[in-house]
Design an enzyme around this catalytic site. Structure first.
Site, PDB file in Angstrom:
ATOM      1  N   SER A 138       0.859  -1.199   0.000  1.00 52.21           N
ATOM      2  CA  SER A 138       0.000   0.000   0.000  1.00 52.21           C
ATOM      3  C   SER A 138       0.885   1.235   0.000  1.00 52.21           C
ATOM      4  O   SER A 138       2.044   1.170   0.438  1.00 52.21           O
ATOM      5  CB  SER A 138      -0.862   0.008   1.264  1.00 52.21           C
ATOM      6  OG  SER A 138      -1.523   1.244   1.419  1.00 52.21           O
ATOM      7  N   TYR A 151      -2.040   0.180  10.936  1.00 57.71           N
ATOM      8  CA  TYR A 151      -2.219  -0.309   9.556  1.00 57.71           C
ATOM      9  C   TYR A 151      -0.969   0.028   8.734  1.00 57.71           C
ATOM     10  O   TYR A 151      -0.445  -0.834   8.009  1.00 57.71           O
ATOM     11  CB  TYR A 151      -3.476   0.310   8.913  1.00 57.71           C
ATOM     12  CG  TYR A 151      -3.638  -0.113   7.468  1.00 57.71           C
ATOM     13  CD1 TYR A 151      -3.938  -1.440   7.141  1.00 57.71           C
ATOM     14  CD2 TYR A 151      -3.446   0.790   6.423  1.00 57.71           C
ATOM     15  CE1 TYR A 151      -4.049  -1.846   5.816  1.00 57.71           C
ATOM     16  CE2 TYR A 151      -3.575   0.395   5.098  1.00 57.71           C
ATOM     17  CZ  TYR A 151      -3.866  -0.924   4.802  1.00 57.71           C
ATOM     18  OH  TYR A 151      -3.974  -1.326   3.484  1.00 57.71           O
TER      19      TYR A 151
HETATM   20  P1  NDP Z   1     -11.664  -5.779   0.474  1.00 53.40           P
HETATM   21  O1  NDP Z   1     -12.164  -5.616   1.867  1.00 53.40           O
HETATM   22  O2  NDP Z   1     -12.598  -5.510  -0.646  1.00 53.40           O
HETATM   23  O3  NDP Z   1     -11.045  -7.252   0.306  1.00 53.40           O
HETATM   24  C1  NDP Z   1     -10.248  -7.820   1.297  1.00 53.40           C
HETATM   25  C2  NDP Z   1     -10.082  -9.302   1.029  1.00 53.40           C
HETATM   26  O4  NDP Z   1      -9.211  -9.844   2.033  1.00 53.40           O
HETATM   27  C3  NDP Z   1     -11.390 -10.067   1.107  1.00 53.40           C
HETATM   28  O5  NDP Z   1     -11.456 -10.994   0.064  1.00 53.40           O
HETATM   29  C4  NDP Z   1     -11.308 -10.776   2.443  1.00 53.40           C
HETATM   30  O6  NDP Z   1     -11.982 -12.037   2.378  1.00 53.40           O
HETATM   31  C5  NDP Z   1      -9.804 -11.004   2.575  1.00 53.40           C
HETATM   32  N1  NDP Z   1      -9.435 -11.189   3.981  1.00 53.40           N
HETATM   33  C6  NDP Z   1      -9.460 -10.280   4.970  1.00 53.40           C
HETATM   34  N2  NDP Z   1      -9.116 -10.846   6.127  1.00 53.40           N
HETATM   35  C7  NDP Z   1      -8.889 -12.165   5.854  1.00 53.40           C
HETATM   36  C8  NDP Z   1      -8.510 -13.280   6.652  1.00 53.40           C
HETATM   37  N3  NDP Z   1      -8.296 -13.163   7.973  1.00 53.40           N
HETATM   38  N4  NDP Z   1      -8.360 -14.486   6.060  1.00 53.40           N
HETATM   39  C9  NDP Z   1      -8.571 -14.617   4.736  1.00 53.40           C
HETATM   40  N5  NDP Z   1      -8.926 -13.606   3.925  1.00 53.40           N
HETATM   41  C10 NDP Z   1      -9.083 -12.393   4.490  1.00 53.40           C
HETATM   42  O7  NDP Z   1     -10.394  -4.818   0.384  1.00 53.40           O
HETATM   43  P2  NDP Z   1      -9.323  -4.587  -0.800  1.00 53.40           P
HETATM   44  O8  NDP Z   1      -9.594  -5.414  -1.985  1.00 53.40           O
HETATM   45  O9  NDP Z   1      -9.201  -3.133  -0.965  1.00 53.40           O
HETATM   46  O10 NDP Z   1      -8.014  -5.091  -0.044  1.00 53.40           O
HETATM   47  C11 NDP Z   1      -7.137  -6.050  -0.573  1.00 53.40           C
HETATM   48  C12 NDP Z   1      -5.726  -5.702  -0.141  1.00 53.40           C
HETATM   49  O11 NDP Z   1      -5.377  -4.443  -0.699  1.00 53.40           O
HETATM   50  C13 NDP Z   1      -5.516  -5.588   1.353  1.00 53.40           C
HETATM   51  O12 NDP Z   1      -4.281  -6.168   1.690  1.00 53.40           O
HETATM   52  C14 NDP Z   1      -5.472  -4.079   1.586  1.00 53.40           C
HETATM   53  O13 NDP Z   1      -4.734  -3.748   2.727  1.00 53.40           O
HETATM   54  C15 NDP Z   1      -4.812  -3.627   0.312  1.00 53.40           C
HETATM   55  N6  NDP Z   1      -4.979  -2.231  -0.092  1.00 53.40           N
HETATM   56  C16 NDP Z   1      -6.221  -1.684  -0.245  1.00 53.40           C
HETATM   57  C17 NDP Z   1      -6.345  -0.370  -0.686  1.00 53.40           C
HETATM   58  C18 NDP Z   1      -7.667   0.303  -0.846  1.00 53.40           C
HETATM   59  O14 NDP Z   1      -7.712   1.557  -0.786  1.00 53.40           O
HETATM   60  N7  NDP Z   1      -8.746  -0.403  -1.092  1.00 53.40           N
HETATM   61  C19 NDP Z   1      -5.163   0.415  -1.046  1.00 53.40           C
HETATM   62  C20 NDP Z   1      -3.924  -0.261  -0.810  1.00 53.40           C
HETATM   63  C21 NDP Z   1      -3.848  -1.535  -0.385  1.00 53.40           C
HETATM   64  P3  NDP Z   1     -12.966 -12.602   3.497  1.00 53.40           P
HETATM   65  O15 NDP Z   1     -13.509 -11.428   4.252  1.00 53.40           O
HETATM   66  O16 NDP Z   1     -13.996 -13.369   2.737  1.00 53.40           O
HETATM   67  O17 NDP Z   1     -12.089 -13.478   4.324  1.00 53.40           O
HETATM   68  C1  8X3 Z   2      -5.101   1.452   1.720  1.00 50.94           C
HETATM   69  C2  8X3 Z   2      -4.795   2.828   1.311  1.00 50.94           C
HETATM   70  O1  8X3 Z   2      -4.235   5.104   2.255  1.00 50.94           O
HETATM   71  O2  8X3 Z   2      -6.440   4.171   2.728  1.00 50.94           O
HETATM   72  O3  8X3 Z   2      -3.944   0.763   1.988  1.00 50.94           O
HETATM   73  O4  8X3 Z   2      -4.512   3.336   3.837  1.00 50.94           O
HETATM   74  S1  8X3 Z   2      -4.995   3.893   2.624  1.00 50.94           S
END
Ligand code: NDP
Ligand code: 8X3
Length: 251
Positions: A138, A151
């Site tokens: 991220s 985070y």
């Molecule tokens: P979502 O919440 O849409 O998706 C998160 C995914 O992670 C879900 O499929 C969820 O599946 C899975 N997950 C969470 N906890 C667990 C667990 N304990 N075991 C297994 N699976 C898990 O968020 P994003 O798609 O945005 O996030 C994906 C990644 O991208 C993360 O690592 C996040 O930190 C990162 N990210 C997101 C950004 C954003 O602004 N959206 C920017 C930068 C990075 P389920 O709940 O079914 O287990």
């Molecule tokens: C997710 C992006 O800036 O909301 O990793 O933390 S931010």
């Protein structure tokens, strides 16, 4: 070709699964919400005539991860691409007001969960001296932002782990890339704000954020590069975001 994607029930993981299905990868899709995994598997199998294996577990559960990967049918162990995507943020506030449960869940998921999955998949890649690991970091792993403390700490850890993996995997020809997205409109903020839809929607008001498909397109590009080329690290924001803290919003 086989791709293994964690956190495929939503957001980036789900979009990456679709993109890799388009590119004719067979997929192992994982997450905790089994119904969503099964629905996605059925859709992708039908639309792209690929094979999809559903594997439900919590990445925090070391024994469950071990069982899930060790018990993969032999033909599914030939994993070409691992996308370590599962992760979450919980809360936004000062450390002095922080919730220890939130901290543990973020550290256990984003750091230890990624390590758990990698620990059991890396030997499969090492044995065949090929493979590609793509970690979803991220912008929060590059710079901290106000009230993002724990985070941001977990994503800085992903940054360090990605660099360490690249060094350790060097003798085996295994590529490691990190993608560091900025704000993207997925379920991320809904999870961070524990179901408060107004708070989540506010995060994306006044500008056009990234969408999951934008990051999936980048994964599609990464896996299309020749074996001798490794793109180490990518920071990707929408045009209205310059870094972790600077946005241009028209509210
Ligand atoms: P979502 O919440 O849409 O998706 C998160 C995914 O992670 C879900 O499929 C969820 O599946 C899975 N997950 C969470 N906890 C667990 C667990 N304990 N075991 C297994 N699976 C898990 O968020 P994003 O798609 O945005 O996030 C994906 C990644 O991208 C993360 O690592 C996040 O930190 C990162 N990210 C997101 C950004 C954003 O602004 N959206 C920017 C930068 C990075 P389920 O709940 O079914 O287990
Ligand atoms: C997710 C992006 O800036 O909301 O990793 O933390 S931010």
């Amino acid at each position: 070709m086989i791709a293994y994607i964690t956190g495929a029930t939503s957001g980036f993981g789900k979009a990456i699964a679709r993109k890799l299905a388009q590119l004719k990868y067979d997929l192992v899709i994982t997450g905790r919400r089994k119904e969503r995994l099964e629905e996605l598997a059925a859709t992708l199998q039908q639309e792209y005539q690929i094979k999809v294996l559903v594997s439900q577990y919590d990445v925090r559960d070391y024994e469950a991860v071990k069982q899930a990967i060790e018990n993969l049918p032999e033909e599914w162990k030939n994993i070409d691409v691992l996308v370590n995507n599962a992760g979450l943020a919980l809360g936004l506030g000062g450390i002095q007001n922080g919730d220890i449960e939130d901290w543990n869940r973020m550290i256990d998921t984003n750091v230890k969960g990624l390590l758990n999955v990698s620990h059991f998949i890396m030997p499969l890649m090492v044995a065949k001296k090929s493979g590609y690991i793509i970690n979803i970091g991220s912008v929060a792993g590059k710079e901290v932002y106000p009230n993002g403390n724990v985070y941001c700490c977990t994503k800085h850890a992903v940054d360090a782990i990605s660099k360490a993996m690249r060094v350790d995997m060097l003798p085996y020809g295994i590529k490691v890339s990190q993608i560091c997205p900025g704000a993207a409109d997925t379920e991320f903020s809904l999870v961070r704000f524990k179901g408060d839809k107004n708070a989540a929607d506010n995060v994306y008001k006044g500008y056009k954020p990234l969408y999951a498909e934008d990051i999936a397109d980048v994964v599609g590009y990464l896996v299309s590069m020749p074996k001798y080329v490794c793109i180490n690290d990518l920071v990707i924001t929408c045009t209205s975001q310059a870094n972790s803290t600077n946005f241009y919003k028209q509210l």
